[in-house]
Design an enzyme around this catalytic site. Structure first.
Site, PDB file in Angstrom:
ATOM      1  N   ARG A  50      39.176  57.248  34.877  1.00 19.91           N
ATOM      2  CA  ARG A  50      39.445  56.003  35.503  1.00 19.91           C
ATOM      3  C   ARG A  50      40.450  55.368  34.324  1.00 19.91           C
ATOM      4  NH1 ARG A  50      34.747  51.545  35.752  1.00 19.91           N
ATOM      5  NH2 ARG A  50      34.776  51.658  33.511  1.00 19.91           N
ATOM      6  N   LYS A 149      41.441  48.692  34.796  1.00 22.86           N
ATOM      7  CA  LYS A 149      40.723  48.108  33.500  1.00 22.86           C
ATOM      8  C   LYS A 149      41.969  47.918  32.479  1.00 22.86           C
ATOM      9  CE  LYS A 149      36.413  48.676  31.235  1.00 22.86           C
ATOM     10  NZ  LYS A 149      36.101  47.315  31.506  1.00 22.86           N
ATOM     11  N   GLU A 182      32.906  40.306  41.899  1.00 24.76           N
ATOM     12  CA  GLU A 182      31.839  40.655  40.623  1.00 24.76           C
ATOM     13  C   GLU A 182      31.630  39.753  39.749  1.00 24.76           C
ATOM     14  OE1 GLU A 182      34.213  43.607  38.438  1.00 24.76           O
ATOM     15  OE2 GLU A 182      35.970  42.554  38.806  1.00 24.76           O
TER      16      GLU A 182
END
Ligand code: PMP
Length: 288
Positions: A50, A149, A182
């Site tokens: 990721r 991220k 979220e």
């Protein structure tokens, strides 16, 4: 404590980066938060992938190879004598000029901090969390994709500030279409009957590694699993609700926007998932 900083381990007090690093100036960089349980790093490969994908999305050069990164992460735990904790991996655009352009920046900066973390005080795992929907919407995929991220967490920080302003520890964020995305630092789930439901990533959430692990555990234990658009109403009337994240792990949610979820106590299926998650993290992982 020793911190890995651009090629060497230095004492925490000496772990300083340039004010001209675009990670500092603009939040131009990416990061990962990873957990270490009894000397095993949980889902290390998934986190490294990721991280690389976040960097790719930002056209950011990785400073080391996957193998080197894996070794550095393990070494960071070993030099600190850490067997249980939390590892923060940070890649920045590197030192550049005051302008926004990443051209001329570099080489990419690399920081690895192996420490401990307590995101929510222990009692919330037993009593459950009360959360609230906040006005700030989660950024859409056409802006800064939530799948990346990045070091720019201002969208989430605004949400956190708004939740805290009303006395809550966590914020529920909607996307621009009004569907649930979220929380400020974790993914959200509901349980309806025997079905576990979470927003699909296109709703505007990070593809949480804990989220994937929870979905897998639920499927294996015979629950139905769905990823779909969720409204606030779906959450309010759910049987159970919880949030998930590497640092948070699994935290039961017992109240959303002043609506009591279930009987106001952590739900039995949530607690079962938490128990199975704990079992998995203690057995699985990359040995440091
Ligand atoms: N969403 C956001 C915005 C996060 O910051 C995090 C924590 N990394 C998560 C979800 C959960 O992701 P993970 O399970 O991979 O830690």
């Amino acid at each position: 404590m020793k911190v890995y900083l651009n090629g060497e381990f230095v004492e925490k007090e000496d772990a300083k980066v340039s004010v001209f690093d675009h990670g500092f100036l603009y939040g131009d960089g990416v990061f990962e938060g990873i957990r270490l349980y009894s000397g095993n790093i949980f889902k290390l490969e998934e986190h490294l992938i990721r991280l690389e994908q976040s960097a790719k999305a930002l056209l950011l050069d990785m400073p080391v190879t996957r193998d080197e990164m894996r070794e550095l992460v393990c070494e960071s735990c070993r030099v600190n004598g850490l067997t249980d904790g939390y590892i923060r991996l940070i890649v920045t655009r590197g030192v550049g000029s005051l302008g926004l352009s990443p051209k001329g920046c570099g080489p990419s900066g690399l920081v690895i901090i192996a420490d401990t973390i307590e995101l929510f005080p222990k009692r919330f795992y037993e009593e459950g969390l009360k959360i609230v929907t906040v006005p700030t919407r989660r950024l859409g995929a056409a802006s800064l994709p939530p799948m990346v991220k990045s070091l720019n967490y201002l969208n989430n920080i605004l949400a956190k500030i708004e939740a805290q302003a009303s006395g809550h520890l966590e914020a529920l964020m909607l996307n621009d279409q009004g569907y649930v995305a979220e929380c400020s630092g974790d993914n959200v789930f509901i349980i309806q009957g025997d079905t576990l439901v979470t927003p699909h990533t296109a709703s505007g959430s990070l593809r949480g590694i804990t989220r994937d692990a929870v979905l897998e555990i639920a499927e294996k234990s015979g629950m139905k699993v769905e990823k779909k658009n969720l409204t606030r109403y779906d959450i309010w009337v759910s049987d159970e609700c919880f949030v998930s994240g590497t640092a948070a792990e699994i935290v039961p949610v017992v109240e959303v926007d002043a609506r009591v979820i279930g009987d106001g106590r952590p739900g039995p299926k949530t607690l079962k998932l938490l128990e199975k998650y704990k079992e998995q993290v203690s057995g699985d992982g990359t040995r440091i």
